[in-house]
Design a protein around this motif. Structure first.
Motif, PDB file in Angstrom:
ATOM      1  N   LEU A 104     -12.515  -0.021  -3.265  1.00  0.00           N
ATOM      2  CA  LEU A 104     -11.256   0.065  -4.004  1.00  0.00           C
ATOM      3  C   LEU A 104     -11.052  -1.223  -4.794  1.00  0.00           C
ATOM      4  O   LEU A 104     -11.148  -2.308  -4.229  1.00  0.00           O
ATOM      5  N   PRO A 105     -10.753  -1.143  -6.083  1.00  0.00           N
ATOM      6  CA  PRO A 105     -10.398  -2.344  -6.846  1.00  0.00           C
ATOM      7  C   PRO A 105      -9.164  -3.009  -6.233  1.00  0.00           C
ATOM      8  O   PRO A 105      -8.400  -2.365  -5.516  1.00  0.00           O
ATOM      9  N   PRO A 106      -8.951  -4.298  -6.505  1.00  0.00           N
ATOM     10  CA  PRO A 106      -7.853  -5.033  -5.858  1.00  0.00           C
ATOM     11  C   PRO A 106      -6.491  -4.374  -5.953  1.00  0.00           C
ATOM     12  O   PRO A 106      -5.764  -4.295  -4.969  1.00  0.00           O
ATOM     13  N   LYS A 107      -6.117  -3.880  -7.127  1.00  0.00           N
ATOM     14  CA  LYS A 107      -4.774  -3.310  -7.267  1.00  0.00           C
ATOM     15  C   LYS A 107      -4.617  -2.033  -6.449  1.00  0.00           C
ATOM     16  O   LYS A 107      -3.541  -1.765  -5.904  1.00  0.00           O
ATOM     17  N   GLU A 108      -5.684  -1.231  -6.352  1.00  0.00           N
ATOM     18  CA  GLU A 108      -5.630  -0.020  -5.532  1.00  0.00           C
ATOM     19  C   GLU A 108      -5.522  -0.391  -4.052  1.00  0.00           C
ATOM     20  O   GLU A 108      -4.769   0.222  -3.295  1.00  0.00           O
ATOM     21  N   LEU A 109      -6.281  -1.398  -3.661  1.00  0.00           N
ATOM     22  CA  LEU A 109      -6.256  -1.826  -2.263  1.00  0.00           C
ATOM     23  C   LEU A 109      -4.894  -2.408  -1.898  1.00  0.00           C
ATOM     24  O   LEU A 109      -4.355  -2.136  -0.814  1.00  0.00           O
ATOM     25  N   GLU A 110      -4.325  -3.205  -2.783  1.00  0.00           N
ATOM     26  CA  GLU A 110      -3.007  -3.779  -2.513  1.00  0.00           C
ATOM     27  C   GLU A 110      -1.943  -2.693  -2.399  1.00  0.00           C
ATOM     28  O   GLU A 110      -1.045  -2.769  -1.549  1.00  0.00           O
ATOM     29  N   LEU A 111      -2.039  -1.666  -3.245  1.00  0.00           N
ATOM     30  CA  LEU A 111      -1.080  -0.564  -3.198  1.00  0.00           C
ATOM     31  C   LEU A 111      -1.211   0.207  -1.892  1.00  0.00           C
ATOM     32  O   LEU A 111      -0.218   0.500  -1.218  1.00  0.00           O
ATOM     33  N   LEU A 112      -2.446   0.516  -1.501  1.00  0.00           N
ATOM     34  CA  LEU A 112      -2.671   1.224  -0.237  1.00  0.00           C
ATOM     35  C   LEU A 112      -2.192   0.387   0.943  1.00  0.00           C
ATOM     36  O   LEU A 112      -1.519   0.897   1.853  1.00  0.00           O
ATOM     37  N   TYR A 113      -2.513  -0.906   0.926  1.00  0.00           N
ATOM     38  CA  TYR A 113      -2.112  -1.788   2.027  1.00  0.00           C
ATOM     39  C   TYR A 113      -0.585  -1.860   2.138  1.00  0.00           C
ATOM     40  O   TYR A 113      -0.026  -1.785   3.239  1.00  0.00           O
ATOM     41  N   PHE A 114       0.064  -2.002   0.996  1.00  0.00           N
ATOM     42  CA  PHE A 114       1.527  -2.113   1.012  1.00  0.00           C
ATOM     43  C   PHE A 114       2.158  -0.866   1.623  1.00  0.00           C
ATOM     44  O   PHE A 114       3.049  -0.957   2.477  1.00  0.00           O
ATOM     45  N   LEU A 115       1.713   0.320   1.200  1.00  0.00           N
ATOM     46  CA  LEU A 115       2.270   1.564   1.719  1.00  0.00           C
ATOM     47  C   LEU A 115       1.942   1.750   3.203  1.00  0.00           C
ATOM     48  O   LEU A 115       2.802   2.110   4.004  1.00  0.00           O
TER      49      LEU A 115
END
Length: 231
Positions: free
Chosen positions: A155-166
């Motif tokens: 996952l690119p960083p922004k996708e990973l950050e979004l998944l992690y946040f949720l």
């Protein structure tokens, strides 16, 4: 943040290239210019830049193809430029993996601000390095990796950050605007549909959802990471 960072500009208008180079060098960036897609790709592989500013309408090889090839090679921060303002172009750029999108004419200071925002959110050193572990899903922020059924998912960083946040706030609903502000920052001026594009990509990469957890769309509101460990 900009000290020694190498920026590749792929833009067929020399005046725009020179203007961007002037502003970028004042900020401490090292700038490489190219004026068509073919040359841009050649310099990308030769110079190994840290950031790419990419026009869509390019001679020889267009910006869509350049973006796709760069994304197939590695996950590098990438900002797209275009003279078109249609939402189709914006969504297509985001689906190809662009981190942001700016329509001409623009203020060079806006480009600098957008770049800094992209670099902040693609920096792997997030405030939290805790793991999130659900059945057949592990999010390891220290190594910046996601594992689905023990398989490493890219996952690119922004996708990973979004998944992690949720996933770090299970069963809590967030609006698209809240997610934009949390992940992209308050200074991000992009379309809220950015969230839809990234959620779609995350779902495609994670594959079939388990009964224990899922990324749920809350119609008319936003998204949540739904957890039901009692299944």
């Amino acid at each position: 943040m900009s000290d020694g960072m190498k920026v590749l500009i792929v833009e067929d208008d020399p005046n725009i290239c020179d203007l961007l180079q002037l502003y970028l060098e004042k900020e401490g960036y090292n700038v490489i210019q190219s004026f068509d897609g073919e040359e841009g790709l050649a310099k990308y592989y030769e110079e190994n830049p840290d950031f790419v500013i990419l026009d869509i309408m390019l001679p020889k090889v267009d910006g869509w193809e350049v973006c796709q090839e760069i994304r197939d090679d590695r996950d590098i921060p990438l900002l797209m430029l275009t003279g078109k303002g249609e939402s189709y172009d914006k969504v297509k750029g985001l689906e190809l993996g662009a981190d942001d999108y700016v329509v001409k004419p623009f203020d060079p200071k806006e480009i600098i601000a957008r770049m800094k925002a992209i670099l902040r959110r693609t920096n792997p050193h997030l405030n939290s390095h805790e793991n999130i572990d659900f059945p057949q899903l592990l999010i390891n922020m220290k190594e910046f990796k996601v594992f689905r059924k023990s398989k490493d998912i890219n996952l690119p960083p922004k996708e990973l950050e979004l998944l992690y946040f949720l996933a770090s706030q299970p069963n809590q609903v967030f609006t698209r605007q809240q997610l934009l502000e949390k992940i992209w920052g308050f200074d991000y001026e992009g379309d809220v549909r950015t969230i839809d594009v990234h959620i779609k990509r995350i779902r495609e990469k994670l594959g079939d959802e388990l009964p224990y957890w899922s990324l749920k769309t809350i119609r008319g509101v936003g998204y949540k990471f739904e957890v039901n460990l009692g299944v």
